[in-house]
Design a protein around this motif. Sequence first.
Motif, PDB file in Angstrom:
ATOM      1  N   THR A 229      -4.670   0.176  -7.108  1.00  0.00           N
ATOM      2  CA  THR A 229      -5.242  -1.006  -6.457  1.00  0.00           C
ATOM      3  C   THR A 229      -4.984  -2.327  -7.170  1.00  0.00           C
ATOM      4  O   THR A 229      -5.246  -3.388  -6.592  1.00  0.00           O
ATOM      5  CB  THR A 229      -6.765  -0.842  -6.301  1.00  0.00           C
ATOM      6  OG1 THR A 229      -7.366  -0.720  -7.603  1.00  0.00           O
ATOM      7  CG2 THR A 229      -7.110   0.364  -5.456  1.00  0.00           C
TER       8      THR A 229
ATOM      9  N   THR B 134      -7.162   4.842 -10.195  1.00  0.00           N
ATOM     10  CA  THR B 134      -7.640   3.863  -9.211  1.00  0.00           C
ATOM     11  C   THR B 134      -7.113   2.468  -9.527  1.00  0.00           C
ATOM     12  O   THR B 134      -6.667   1.746  -8.632  1.00  0.00           O
ATOM     13  CB  THR B 134      -9.176   3.867  -9.147  1.00  0.00           C
ATOM     14  OG1 THR B 134      -9.627   5.193  -8.856  1.00  0.00           O
ATOM     15  CG2 THR B 134      -9.686   2.917  -8.080  1.00  0.00           C
TER      16      THR B 134
ATOM     17  N   ALA C 203     -12.910   0.596  -7.471  1.00  0.00           N
ATOM     18  CA  ALA C 203     -12.124  -0.530  -6.948  1.00  0.00           C
ATOM     19  C   ALA C 203     -13.002  -1.688  -6.458  1.00  0.00           C
ATOM     20  O   ALA C 203     -12.491  -2.703  -5.996  1.00  0.00           O
ATOM     21  CB  ALA C 203     -11.228  -0.048  -5.808  1.00  0.00           C
TER      22      ALA C 203
ATOM     23  N   LYS D  34      -9.889  -5.849   0.109  1.00  0.00           N
ATOM     24  CA  LYS D  34     -10.592  -4.565   0.101  1.00  0.00           C
ATOM     25  C   LYS D  34      -9.987  -3.608   1.121  1.00  0.00           C
ATOM     26  O   LYS D  34      -9.977  -2.401   0.903  1.00  0.00           O
ATOM     27  CB  LYS D  34     -12.081  -4.769   0.366  1.00  0.00           C
ATOM     28  CG  LYS D  34     -12.801  -5.398  -0.807  1.00  0.00           C
ATOM     29  CD  LYS D  34     -14.274  -5.535  -0.551  1.00  0.00           C
ATOM     30  CE  LYS D  34     -14.942  -6.161  -1.770  1.00  0.00           C
ATOM     31  NZ  LYS D  34     -16.388  -6.264  -1.608  1.00  0.00           N
TER      32      LYS D  34
ATOM     33  N   LYS E 204      -7.020  -2.070  -0.576  1.00  0.00           N
ATOM     34  CA  LYS E 204      -7.473  -1.159  -1.624  1.00  0.00           C
ATOM     35  C   LYS E 204      -8.041   0.126  -1.036  1.00  0.00           C
ATOM     36  O   LYS E 204      -7.734   1.225  -1.502  1.00  0.00           O
ATOM     37  CB  LYS E 204      -8.505  -1.848  -2.521  1.00  0.00           C
ATOM     38  CG  LYS E 204      -7.889  -2.952  -3.361  1.00  0.00           C
ATOM     39  CD  LYS E 204      -8.924  -3.677  -4.183  1.00  0.00           C
ATOM     40  CE  LYS E 204      -8.253  -4.802  -4.971  1.00  0.00           C
ATOM     41  NZ  LYS E 204      -9.181  -5.445  -5.895  1.00  0.00           N
TER      42      LYS E 204
ATOM     43  N   ASP F 217     -13.434   4.270  -4.506  1.00  0.00           N
ATOM     44  CA  ASP F 217     -13.807   2.987  -3.897  1.00  0.00           C
ATOM     45  C   ASP F 217     -14.750   2.215  -4.811  1.00  0.00           C
ATOM     46  O   ASP F 217     -14.611   1.002  -4.996  1.00  0.00           O
ATOM     47  CB  ASP F 217     -14.476   3.191  -2.540  1.00  0.00           C
ATOM     48  CG  ASP F 217     -13.487   3.490  -1.443  1.00  0.00           C
ATOM     49  OD1 ASP F 217     -12.270   3.328  -1.656  1.00  0.00           O
ATOM     50  OD2 ASP F 217     -13.925   3.898  -0.341  1.00  0.00           O
TER      51      ASP F 217
ATOM     52  N   VAL G 145       0.842  -1.200   0.000  1.00  0.00           N
ATOM     53  CA  VAL G 145       0.000   0.000   0.000  1.00  0.00           C
ATOM     54  C   VAL G 145       0.872   1.241   0.000  1.00  0.00           C
ATOM     55  O   VAL G 145       0.708   2.141  -0.836  1.00  0.00           O
ATOM     56  CB  VAL G 145      -0.949   0.001   1.234  1.00  0.00           C
ATOM     57  CG1 VAL G 145      -1.585   1.357   1.430  1.00  0.00           C
ATOM     58  CG2 VAL G 145      -2.014  -1.085   1.087  1.00  0.00           C
TER      59      VAL G 145
END
Length: 163
Positions: free
Chosen positions: A54, A50, A136, A60, A63, A133, A31
């Motif tokens: 990710t 994105t 992703a 999740k 991400k 989000d 990350v």
Amino acid sequence: MKNKLILVVFLITFKVGAQVSDLKHISFKKVNKNVRFHKGESLKNILTLTHKLTDELQTKVEKFHVIYLWICKNIDYDYETYRRINLKRETYKYNSEKFIKWNIDYRKTIFKQLLESKKTVFTEYAYLLQKMDFIAGIECMLINRYGRNSSIIIDEINYPNHT
């Protein structure tokens, strides 16, 4: 009564233990590497950004965390926009319906401004997080509530002022 107490202690212990162990397999090194590698990238194509952030991540949690950190490190706070919004709040102090209508229209402008300048205020951070989000594959819900600062009298607020 004793059995109920034991059950409550067991459930609390199980819940806390489960939360801690759920994060053991997550690599925050990846990350942090992704956030550093994509520092300063443009927001003009949120979909591509994105995916770059990710794509190599498995969970999740990873991400969400990479998106959150990237936003924190790459989007500046826009004090001039903050002043503009506060002036409108004062103007519509006693008419929350007009303020909400103005705010809905203004959001279209401010989001475009965010994409170009990478500066924003308040709710737009949350909208950007939600949009990234969604791309992703992470369900993200915005919740409007009340924020407090030195100039707000909480009992006089007629509308949510924070997301």
